[in-house]
Design a protein around this motif. Structure first.
Motif, PDB file in Angstrom:
ATOM      1  N   GLU A  60       5.698  -2.049 -13.264  1.00 42.42           N
ATOM      2  CA  GLU A  60       7.115  -1.903 -12.927  1.00 42.42           C
ATOM      3  C   GLU A  60       7.407  -2.368 -11.495  1.00 42.42           C
ATOM      4  OE1 GLU A  60       5.932   1.339 -15.867  1.00 42.42           O
ATOM      5  OE2 GLU A  60       5.186   0.656 -13.911  1.00 42.42           O
ATOM      6  N   PRO A  61       8.649  -2.807 -11.222  1.00 41.65           N
ATOM      7  CA  PRO A  61       9.010  -3.273  -9.876  1.00 41.65           C
ATOM      8  C   PRO A  61       8.750  -2.241  -8.772  1.00 41.65           C
ATOM      9  CG  PRO A  61      10.692  -3.919 -11.447  1.00 41.65           C
ATOM     10  CD  PRO A  61       9.742  -3.028 -12.198  1.00 41.65           C
ATOM     11  N   PHE A  62       8.956  -0.957  -9.085  1.00 40.67           N
ATOM     12  CA  PHE A  62       8.709   0.071  -8.077  1.00 40.67           C
ATOM     13  C   PHE A  62       7.289  -0.024  -7.535  1.00 40.67           C
ATOM     14  CE2 PHE A  62       6.795   4.250  -7.250  1.00 40.67           C
ATOM     15  CZ  PHE A  62       7.604   4.741  -6.238  1.00 40.67           C
ATOM     16  N   TRP A  63       6.344  -0.434  -8.364  1.00 36.91           N
ATOM     17  CA  TRP A  63       4.932  -0.406  -8.022  1.00 36.91           C
ATOM     18  C   TRP A  63       4.433  -1.708  -7.399  1.00 36.91           C
ATOM     19  CZ3 TRP A  63       2.382   4.123  -8.126  1.00 36.91           C
ATOM     20  CH2 TRP A  63       2.991   5.166  -8.844  1.00 36.91           C
ATOM     21  N   ARG A  64       5.333  -2.614  -7.096  1.00 32.36           N
ATOM     22  CA  ARG A  64       4.866  -3.861  -6.493  1.00 32.36           C
ATOM     23  C   ARG A  64       4.189  -3.557  -5.149  1.00 32.36           C
ATOM     24  NH1 ARG A  64      10.316  -3.549  -5.319  1.00 32.36           N
ATOM     25  NH2 ARG A  64      10.881  -3.954  -3.127  1.00 32.36           N
ATOM     26  N   GLU A  65       3.191  -4.338  -4.836  1.00 34.32           N
ATOM     27  CA  GLU A  65       2.407  -4.082  -3.627  1.00 34.32           C
ATOM     28  C   GLU A  65       3.213  -4.430  -2.383  1.00 34.32           C
ATOM     29  OE1 GLU A  65      -1.905  -5.352  -1.681  1.00 34.32           O
ATOM     30  OE2 GLU A  65      -1.399  -5.888  -3.745  1.00 34.32           O
ATOM     31  N   PRO A  66       3.155  -3.578  -1.345  1.00 32.13           N
ATOM     32  CA  PRO A  66       3.853  -3.914  -0.098  1.00 32.13           C
ATOM     33  C   PRO A  66       3.358  -5.242   0.462  1.00 32.13           C
ATOM     34  CG  PRO A  66       3.086  -1.629  -0.082  1.00 32.13           C
ATOM     35  CD  PRO A  66       2.469  -2.275  -1.278  1.00 32.13           C
ATOM     36  N   VAL A  67       4.228  -5.954   1.163  1.00 34.22           N
ATOM     37  CA  VAL A  67       3.860  -7.271   1.673  1.00 34.22           C
ATOM     38  C   VAL A  67       2.718  -7.198   2.676  1.00 34.22           C
ATOM     39  CG1 VAL A  67       6.090  -8.326   1.244  1.00 34.22           C
ATOM     40  CG2 VAL A  67       5.742  -7.073   3.361  1.00 34.22           C
ATOM     41  N   ALA A  68       2.665  -6.161   3.471  1.00 36.38           N
ATOM     42  CA  ALA A  68       1.593  -6.009   4.455  1.00 36.38           C
ATOM     43  C   ALA A  68       1.346  -4.527   4.687  1.00 36.38           C
ATOM     44  CB  ALA A  68       1.968  -6.690   5.768  1.00 36.38           C
ATOM     45  N   LEU A  69       0.106  -4.117   4.560  1.00 37.41           N
ATOM     46  CA  LEU A  69      -0.244  -2.720   4.782  1.00 37.41           C
ATOM     47  C   LEU A  69      -0.409  -2.444   6.270  1.00 37.41           C
ATOM     48  CD1 LEU A  69      -2.937  -2.270   1.982  1.00 37.41           C
ATOM     49  CD2 LEU A  69      -0.581  -1.439   1.947  1.00 37.41           C
ATOM     50  N   PRO A  70      -0.291  -1.184   6.692  1.00 37.42           N
ATOM     51  CA  PRO A  70      -0.615  -0.845   8.075  1.00 37.42           C
ATOM     52  C   PRO A  70      -2.048  -1.278   8.385  1.00 37.42           C
ATOM     53  CG  PRO A  70       0.409   1.020   6.958  1.00 37.42           C
ATOM     54  CD  PRO A  70       0.126  -0.002   5.913  1.00 37.42           C
ATOM     55  N   PRO A  71      -2.314  -1.776   9.577  1.00 35.29           N
ATOM     56  CA  PRO A  71      -3.666  -2.274   9.884  1.00 35.29           C
ATOM     57  C   PRO A  71      -4.774  -1.263   9.617  1.00 35.29           C
ATOM     58  CG  PRO A  71      -2.132  -2.946  11.597  1.00 35.29           C
ATOM     59  CD  PRO A  71      -1.369  -2.012  10.691  1.00 35.29           C
ATOM     60  N   SER A  72      -4.528   0.018   9.914  1.00 39.26           N
ATOM     61  CA  SER A  72      -5.573   1.027   9.712  1.00 39.26           C
ATOM     62  C   SER A  72      -5.938   1.173   8.246  1.00 39.26           C
ATOM     63  CB  SER A  72      -5.127   2.368  10.289  1.00 39.26           C
ATOM     64  OG  SER A  72      -3.841   2.735   9.789  1.00 39.26           O
ATOM     65  N   LEU A  73      -4.955   1.123   7.352  1.00 36.40           N
ATOM     66  CA  LEU A  73      -5.255   1.210   5.924  1.00 36.40           C
ATOM     67  C   LEU A  73      -5.838  -0.107   5.424  1.00 36.40           C
ATOM     68  CD1 LEU A  73      -5.270   2.649   3.234  1.00 36.40           C
ATOM     69  CD2 LEU A  73      -2.873   1.981   2.912  1.00 36.40           C
ATOM     70  N   ALA A  74      -5.332  -1.217   5.894  1.00 34.79           N
ATOM     71  CA  ALA A  74      -5.887  -2.512   5.487  1.00 34.79           C
ATOM     72  C   ALA A  74      -7.368  -2.587   5.842  1.00 34.79           C
ATOM     73  CB  ALA A  74      -5.114  -3.642   6.153  1.00 34.79           C
ATOM     74  N   GLU A  75      -7.729  -2.083   7.030  1.00 32.20           N
ATOM     75  CA  GLU A  75      -9.143  -2.064   7.435  1.00 32.20           C
ATOM     76  C   GLU A  75      -9.962  -1.168   6.510  1.00 32.20           C
ATOM     77  OE1 GLU A  75     -11.925  -0.283  11.049  1.00 32.20           O
ATOM     78  OE2 GLU A  75      -9.752  -0.435  11.318  1.00 32.20           O
ATOM     79  N   THR A  76      -9.425   0.003   6.196  1.00 28.02           N
ATOM     80  CA  THR A  76     -10.137   0.936   5.328  1.00 28.02           C
ATOM     81  C   THR A  76     -10.398   0.314   3.960  1.00 28.02           C
ATOM     82  OG1 THR A  76      -9.188   2.866   6.431  1.00 28.02           O
ATOM     83  CG2 THR A  76      -9.996   3.189   4.198  1.00 28.02           C
ATOM     84  N   LEU A  77      -9.377  -0.268   3.355  1.00 24.86           N
ATOM     85  CA  LEU A  77      -9.534  -0.841   2.015  1.00 24.86           C
ATOM     86  C   LEU A  77     -10.423  -2.078   2.037  1.00 24.86           C
ATOM     87  CD1 LEU A  77      -5.904  -0.456   0.614  1.00 24.86           C
ATOM     88  CD2 LEU A  77      -7.867   1.065   0.307  1.00 24.86           C
TER      89      LEU A  77
END
Length: 494
Positions: A395-412
């Motif tokens: 569903e559109p609600f669940w589309r991935e954000p364009v850019a994650l916060p750097p701290s979460l991007a690093e974690t993932l």
């Protein structure tokens, strides 16, 4: 003694919900030389921290620090225990999974437990990851960790509160400790002209209150803290939910496991409470109307559904400014996905007490408080957002954000590469909490950590099977939550 060294003598807490009363009680109890007054303004409907019934395990420790017995803080206040949350429908193709409180697996060999499991998962021989979490097994079985021994020794229980009764308990305790109560609302905030400190609060009844430090627990509008500045960091680009409806349904057998189900435009929860079932639906108004949200909650078994509360997720970069510190929704607004609200408020209260400055509130001391508070709340945001970043729905609600916060991007990125997780100083959730969500949603790393090669795969499989067996045996020796609750109530009545 210089002004900067002069101790704080008077503190005013603004906000008559459970966050404000938690602050007033803790300050009066743990800093007994300080006079504490609470301006008991009624909590606003959009003050999520004052209306969410579920807590994290840390609330029990907060009670212990105040000298509140379980009999008073839980049983007499109408609460009950919870051990975790079942997440359903968050990743298509993945079965529901449990995020429970406590460790998962036992370390052995040269690598952490989850690396043994990841190797077995790649080979197709792994049991569910949560099968190695004692709290998850207990939660699914509806049992309590009694006695807390063997595999159950490190299981942590959280609470489901009866919010009005819990607030009443805190108020009674606060009055007993000598908290001065001023009912009513704040009409205006008067700042000092020389330094911008809060000088006094004018009340709607014509009265006035003064203090050395003001704790703003008044909800998202943060009437006192906003008088100094309105700086705000917006999280809405990442966290889209902005509405909440709640309700209550018929009583059901007590269970220590909440259910959180993903929906096309948000998510819905259900929690067992004493004499009733609690329901909530958190959603984005862009994708769902209030009428549709209320109908969905009614269809799930809720009655007395509330009007939608509106909120915008984000935080104050500096919750403490001059002589005013914001806590609860006055500091941070976040959806109740992992029920972090009361924990975050109580953590802020503990930090205020441990870092209480001199009366002049020196900027260096305040800056250190804000550094720690911001670091903690950013990781809470990251943990909540990780559910969305690893979800798989169309569903559109669940589309991935364009850019994650750097701290979460690093974690993932780190976990996705080789199953490792970075260390952050101010973490609310443990490594096992992160693993429960990431693995539960199928976000497995691309490679296996080479440290696992130090242990033969067959030895890993035998060790994991043995631990699962020990958990299963221990669970059967534990009482059901229903039996345990009623036995404790019976003990109280003697």
């Amino acid at each position: 003694m210089t002004a900067i060294d002069a101790p704080i003598e008077r503190i005013v807490v603004v906000g008559g919900g459970i966050v404000g009363w938690s602050a007033a009680v803790a300050l009066r109890r743990r800093v007994p030389d300080v006079a504490v007054t609470i301006v008991a303004t009624p909590p606003s409907p959009d003050a999520l921290a004052d209306r969410i019934a579920q807590t994290l395990p840390s609330t029990i420790g907060f009670h212990d620090d105040l000298g509140l017995r379980e009999e008073d803080a839980v049983l007499r206040a109408g609460g009950v225990w919870r051990l975790g949350t079942l997440f359903d429908g968050w990743a298509e193709g993945q079965p529901p999974y449990v995020h429970a409180y406590g460790p998962c697996g036992q370390p052995f060999g040269t690598a952490s437990f989850h690396h043994h499991w990841l190797r077995a998962a790649r080979a197709g021989t792994a049991a569910p990851f949560e099968a190695h979490a004692p709290a998850a097994a207990l939660a699914r079985a509806g049992r309590m960790p009694v006695p807390p021994a063997g595999p159950m020794a490190e299981v942590q229980a959280a609470l489901v509160l009866d919010v009005p009764r819990y607030r009443g308990m805190l108020e009674a305790f606060g009055r007993h400790l000598g908290v001065v109560v001023r009912d009513g609302t704040v009409a205006s905030v008067r700042l000092r002209g020389d330094d911008g400190f809060v000088a006094a609060l004018a009340l709607a009844d014509g009265g006035e209150v003064t203090a050395d430090v003001f704790v703003d627990a008044s909800g998202p509008r943060a009437f006192v803290r906003t008088a100094i500045d309105a700086q705000w960091e917006d999280w809405q680009p990442w966290l889209r939910c902005d509405r909440l409806v709640t309700g209550e349904g018929a009583a059901a057998p007590l269970t220590a496991l909440d259910t959180v189900s993903a929906l096309p435009a948000g998510w819905r929860w259900r929690s067992a409470a004493v004499g009733r079932t609690l329901h909530g639906l958190c959603y984005a108004a862009e994708f769902l109307s209030e009428a549709e949200a209320q109908q969905a909650l009614t269809a799930a078994g809720a009655a007395m559904v509330t009007p939608a509360a509106s909120f915008r997720q984000g935080t104050r970069p500096a919750p403490w400014a001059r002589n005013c510190v914001a806590i609860g929704d006055a500091a941070t607004v976040i959806e109740p996905l992992d029920f972090t609200h009361l924990h975050s408020a109580q953590s802020a209260i503990d930090r205020i007490i441990s870092m209480l400055p001199g009366r002049a509130c020196h900027p260096l001391e305040i800056a250190d408080y804000n550094r720690q508070a911001s670091a903690e709340v950013m990781r809470v945001r990251d943990f909540v957002l990780a559910h969305y970043a690893t979800a798989r729905r169309p569903e559109p609600f669940w589309r991935e954000p364009v850019a994650l916060p750097p701290s979460l991007a690093e974690t993932l990125a780190l976990f996705g590469a080789r199953g490792r997780l970075p260390f952050f100083e101010e973490e609310t959730f443990s490594r096992d909490d992160w693993l429960a969500v990431l693995i539960g949603q199928g976000a497995l790393p691309r490679r296996i950590d080479p440290l696992i090669d130090g242990t033969d795969a067959a030895d890993s499989d035998r060790a994991m099977a043995s631990y699962r067996g020990a958990i299963a045996e221990a669970v059967m020796r534990c009482p059901t939550l229903d039996d345990y609750y009623h036995s404790q109530r019976k003990r109280l009545s003697r």
